[in-house]
Design a protein around this motif. Sequence first.
Motif, PDB file in Angstrom:
ATOM      1  N   ASP A  58       0.881  -1.169   0.000  1.00  0.00           N
ATOM      2  CA  ASP A  58       0.000   0.000   0.000  1.00  0.00           C
ATOM      3  C   ASP A  58       0.920   1.220   0.000  1.00  0.00           C
ATOM      4  O   ASP A  58       2.142   1.065  -0.143  1.00  0.00           O
ATOM      5  CB  ASP A  58      -0.979  -0.044   1.191  1.00  0.00           C
ATOM      6  CG  ASP A  58      -0.287  -0.009   2.554  1.00  0.00           C
ATOM      7  OD1 ASP A  58       0.890   0.414   2.620  1.00  0.00           O
ATOM      8  OD2 ASP A  58      -0.912  -0.406   3.552  1.00  0.00           O
ATOM      9  N   PRO A  59       0.434   2.429   0.118  1.00  0.00           N
ATOM     10  CA  PRO A  59       1.321   3.598   0.001  1.00  0.00           C
ATOM     11  C   PRO A  59       2.415   3.684   1.053  1.00  0.00           C
ATOM     12  O   PRO A  59       3.386   4.429   0.867  1.00  0.00           O
ATOM     13  CB  PRO A  59       0.344   4.781   0.122  1.00  0.00           C
ATOM     14  CG  PRO A  59      -0.968   4.239  -0.322  1.00  0.00           C
ATOM     15  CD  PRO A  59      -0.995   2.824   0.147  1.00  0.00           C
ATOM     16  N   VAL A  60       2.306   2.949   2.170  1.00  0.00           N
ATOM     17  CA  VAL A  60       3.303   3.083   3.237  1.00  0.00           C
ATOM     18  C   VAL A  60       4.055   1.783   3.523  1.00  0.00           C
ATOM     19  O   VAL A  60       5.009   1.788   4.303  1.00  0.00           O
ATOM     20  CB  VAL A  60       2.654   3.602   4.544  1.00  0.00           C
ATOM     21  CG1 VAL A  60       2.063   4.978   4.321  1.00  0.00           C
ATOM     22  CG2 VAL A  60       1.593   2.632   5.049  1.00  0.00           C
ATOM     23  N   ARG A  61       3.654   0.676   2.944  1.00  0.00           N
ATOM     24  CA  ARG A  61       4.293  -0.608   3.221  1.00  0.00           C
ATOM     25  C   ARG A  61       4.779  -1.240   1.918  1.00  0.00           C
ATOM     26  O   ARG A  61       4.187  -1.035   0.863  1.00  0.00           O
ATOM     27  CB  ARG A  61       3.317  -1.564   3.918  1.00  0.00           C
ATOM     28  CG  ARG A  61       2.721  -1.030   5.223  1.00  0.00           C
ATOM     29  CD  ARG A  61       1.756  -2.040   5.808  1.00  0.00           C
ATOM     30  NE  ARG A  61       1.136  -1.577   7.033  1.00  0.00           N
ATOM     31  CZ  ARG A  61      -0.022  -0.937   7.083  1.00  0.00           C
ATOM     32  NH1 ARG A  61      -0.688  -0.670   5.973  1.00  0.00           N
ATOM     33  NH2 ARG A  61      -0.520  -0.548   8.245  1.00  0.00           N
ATOM     34  N   TYR A  62       5.830  -2.035   2.038  1.00  0.00           N
ATOM     35  CA  TYR A  62       6.352  -2.711   0.861  1.00  0.00           C
ATOM     36  C   TYR A  62       7.078  -3.988   1.276  1.00  0.00           C
ATOM     37  O   TYR A  62       7.432  -4.190   2.439  1.00  0.00           O
ATOM     38  CB  TYR A  62       7.298  -1.803   0.077  1.00  0.00           C
ATOM     39  CG  TYR A  62       8.473  -1.271   0.861  1.00  0.00           C
ATOM     40  CD1 TYR A  62       9.642  -2.014   1.011  1.00  0.00           C
ATOM     41  CD2 TYR A  62       8.422  -0.008   1.456  1.00  0.00           C
ATOM     42  CE1 TYR A  62      10.717  -1.528   1.735  1.00  0.00           C
ATOM     43  CE2 TYR A  62       9.490   0.485   2.179  1.00  0.00           C
ATOM     44  CZ  TYR A  62      10.641  -0.269   2.312  1.00  0.00           C
ATOM     45  OH  TYR A  62      11.699   0.216   3.032  1.00  0.00           O
TER      46      TYR A  62
ATOM     47  N   ASP B  52      -3.883   1.735  -3.372  1.00  0.00           N
ATOM     48  CA  ASP B  52      -3.408   3.106  -3.216  1.00  0.00           C
ATOM     49  C   ASP B  52      -3.900   3.731  -1.918  1.00  0.00           C
ATOM     50  O   ASP B  52      -3.712   4.913  -1.676  1.00  0.00           O
ATOM     51  CB  ASP B  52      -3.835   3.958  -4.414  1.00  0.00           C
ATOM     52  CG  ASP B  52      -5.348   4.011  -4.589  1.00  0.00           C
ATOM     53  OD1 ASP B  52      -6.078   3.375  -3.796  1.00  0.00           O
ATOM     54  OD2 ASP B  52      -5.801   4.684  -5.540  1.00  0.00           O
ATOM     55  N   ARG B  53      -4.506   2.923  -1.064  1.00  0.00           N
ATOM     56  CA  ARG B  53      -4.930   3.387   0.248  1.00  0.00           C
ATOM     57  C   ARG B  53      -4.309   2.499   1.325  1.00  0.00           C
ATOM     58  O   ARG B  53      -4.152   1.298   1.137  1.00  0.00           O
ATOM     59  CB  ARG B  53      -6.456   3.336   0.381  1.00  0.00           C
ATOM     60  CG  ARG B  53      -7.174   4.321  -0.533  1.00  0.00           C
ATOM     61  CD  ARG B  53      -8.650   4.356  -0.239  1.00  0.00           C
ATOM     62  NE  ARG B  53      -9.340   5.342  -1.057  1.00  0.00           N
ATOM     63  CZ  ARG B  53     -10.631   5.633  -0.934  1.00  0.00           C
ATOM     64  NH1 ARG B  53     -11.368   4.998  -0.026  1.00  0.00           N
ATOM     65  NH2 ARG B  53     -11.177   6.555  -1.709  1.00  0.00           N
ATOM     66  N   LYS B  54      -3.947   3.117   2.443  1.00  0.00           N
ATOM     67  CA  LYS B  54      -3.331   2.361   3.527  1.00  0.00           C
ATOM     68  C   LYS B  54      -4.301   1.317   4.073  1.00  0.00           C
ATOM     69  O   LYS B  54      -5.464   1.604   4.357  1.00  0.00           O
ATOM     70  CB  LYS B  54      -2.906   3.315   4.648  1.00  0.00           C
ATOM     71  CG  LYS B  54      -2.228   2.614   5.804  1.00  0.00           C
ATOM     72  CD  LYS B  54      -1.872   3.596   6.916  1.00  0.00           C
ATOM     73  CE  LYS B  54      -1.286   2.862   8.118  1.00  0.00           C
ATOM     74  NZ  LYS B  54      -0.977   3.778   9.228  1.00  0.00           N
ATOM     75  N   LEU B  55      -3.784   0.075   4.203  1.00  0.00           N
ATOM     76  CA  LEU B  55      -4.594  -0.989   4.781  1.00  0.00           C
ATOM     77  C   LEU B  55      -4.792  -0.739   6.265  1.00  0.00           C
ATOM     78  O   LEU B  55      -3.851  -0.379   6.986  1.00  0.00           O
ATOM     79  CB  LEU B  55      -3.909  -2.345   4.565  1.00  0.00           C
ATOM     80  CG  LEU B  55      -3.774  -2.810   3.111  1.00  0.00           C
ATOM     81  CD1 LEU B  55      -2.975  -4.103   3.055  1.00  0.00           C
ATOM     82  CD2 LEU B  55      -5.145  -2.985   2.472  1.00  0.00           C
ATOM     83  N   LYS B  56      -6.000  -0.944   6.738  1.00  0.00           N
ATOM     84  CA  LYS B  56      -6.333  -0.701   8.138  1.00  0.00           C
ATOM     85  C   LYS B  56      -6.583  -2.024   8.865  1.00  0.00           C
ATOM     86  O   LYS B  56      -6.973  -3.026   8.260  1.00  0.00           O
ATOM     87  CB  LYS B  56      -7.601   0.165   8.236  1.00  0.00           C
ATOM     88  CG  LYS B  56      -7.496   1.525   7.560  1.00  0.00           C
ATOM     89  CD  LYS B  56      -6.601   2.463   8.345  1.00  0.00           C
ATOM     90  CE  LYS B  56      -6.647   3.870   7.772  1.00  0.00           C
ATOM     91  NZ  LYS B  56      -5.766   4.801   8.536  1.00  0.00           N
ATOM     92  N   LYS B  57      -6.327  -1.978  10.183  1.00  0.00           N
ATOM     93  CA  LYS B  57      -6.715  -3.120  10.997  1.00  0.00           C
ATOM     94  C   LYS B  57      -8.229  -3.257  10.949  1.00  0.00           C
ATOM     95  O   LYS B  57      -8.970  -2.271  10.902  1.00  0.00           O
ATOM     96  CB  LYS B  57      -6.250  -2.927  12.439  1.00  0.00           C
ATOM     97  CG  LYS B  57      -4.741  -3.006  12.622  1.00  0.00           C
ATOM     98  CD  LYS B  57      -4.381  -2.833  14.084  1.00  0.00           C
ATOM     99  CE  LYS B  57      -2.881  -2.911  14.302  1.00  0.00           C
ATOM    100  NZ  LYS B  57      -2.508  -2.726  15.730  1.00  0.00           N
TER     101      LYS B  57
END
Length: 398
Positions: free
Chosen positions: A201-205, A284-289
């Motif tokens: 996602d935009p913050v994790r890879y 393209d959106r951060k995955l949420k808990k």
Amino acid sequence: MLAGKHVLLIIGGGIAAFKSLDLIRRLRERGATVTPVLTRAGEEFVTPLSVSALAGTKVFRDLFDLGDEAEMGHIQLSRVADLVVVAPATADLMAKMAQGHANDLASTLLLATDTPVLIAPAMNVRMWEHAATQRNLATLQGDGIAVVGPNEGDMACGEYGPGRMAEPLEIVAAIEARLADGPLKGKRVLVTSGPTHEPIDPVRYIANRSSGAQGTAVARALAALGARVVFITGPADVPPPEGVEVVRVQTAREMQAAVAAALPVDAGVFAAAVADWHVATATDRKLKKSKDGLPTLAFAENPDILREVSQRAEGRPALVVGFAAETDDVIENATAKRLRKGCDWIVANDVSPATGIMGGAENAVTLITDAGAETWPRMAKDAVARKLAERIAQALVG
């Protein structure tokens, strides 16, 4: 290293022209003779007097200058140097070069020269990223023109991104590499290096522990032997070497495209630790808990860059060198990889955590070729790189 060398320096019209003054000083410190050519736009940023004072010689400015033409015609001026350097190379100058325009002294010299050319682009980030500039860049590289920079950073216009001219010492290193009289002079070599980052996602890879140190050392060693090196690097921990053409990428698919754009080359060294997979469901959106439980990631296979280049029907490099990072049965697995991929050589190493090689300063490799497996002693990565570069030079030029 530049003693006795003659550089024709064309100074384009951009704020980065002020760096050309330091570049002249650095070149002369190293024994080079610098003949400066100042464009009309360049005169808006640096004066002919300051350029002349630092170069220790007259400045050429006008195509139709009777005195200059009588003393040294522009055709002769374009051919007496060992290297023509354009710094800064503005978008306008690059466009003129790519299209073969000759409406002022600088563009006429560049069209008339049979001397190698090195450019240091400098412009606004939007201008650099514009499709027209990238087409012109590809044309110039296809014509054999070497490129140093641009760097990424803050710009005089207040924007941030790629477009800053390389620093004077970076340009000096590129000039030294271009003028090196080593066994690989005239050869163009591609080196890939570093990890790839595959976004979730935009913050994790997804990534790996490769620092890029070995690939960087290989590129530096090849340049020291006179090769023109195209260095394609993922987001590595170590900075790229000076004096080479640097192409930065993030993902395996970006690296695949950059490699294809760099061909043809005389040799390819594929030291990058390319991720085997990417996340097919990247968002393209951060995955949420979520109370619904853990997210499910679907993976897709990344392109096999080494195999693609090794098995090209047309434009295959004369020598293709792969790397194999293994944790068990190193020689057996690397030998099988060489046959499966179709490359000429494989440089195999054991990256088990106990070895400290992944991300460390040393390496212990086995070079696998048609002749068999040759195990080298553990040594610094720079020493491994020099030994490999010398073997590549022997294979390419004897």
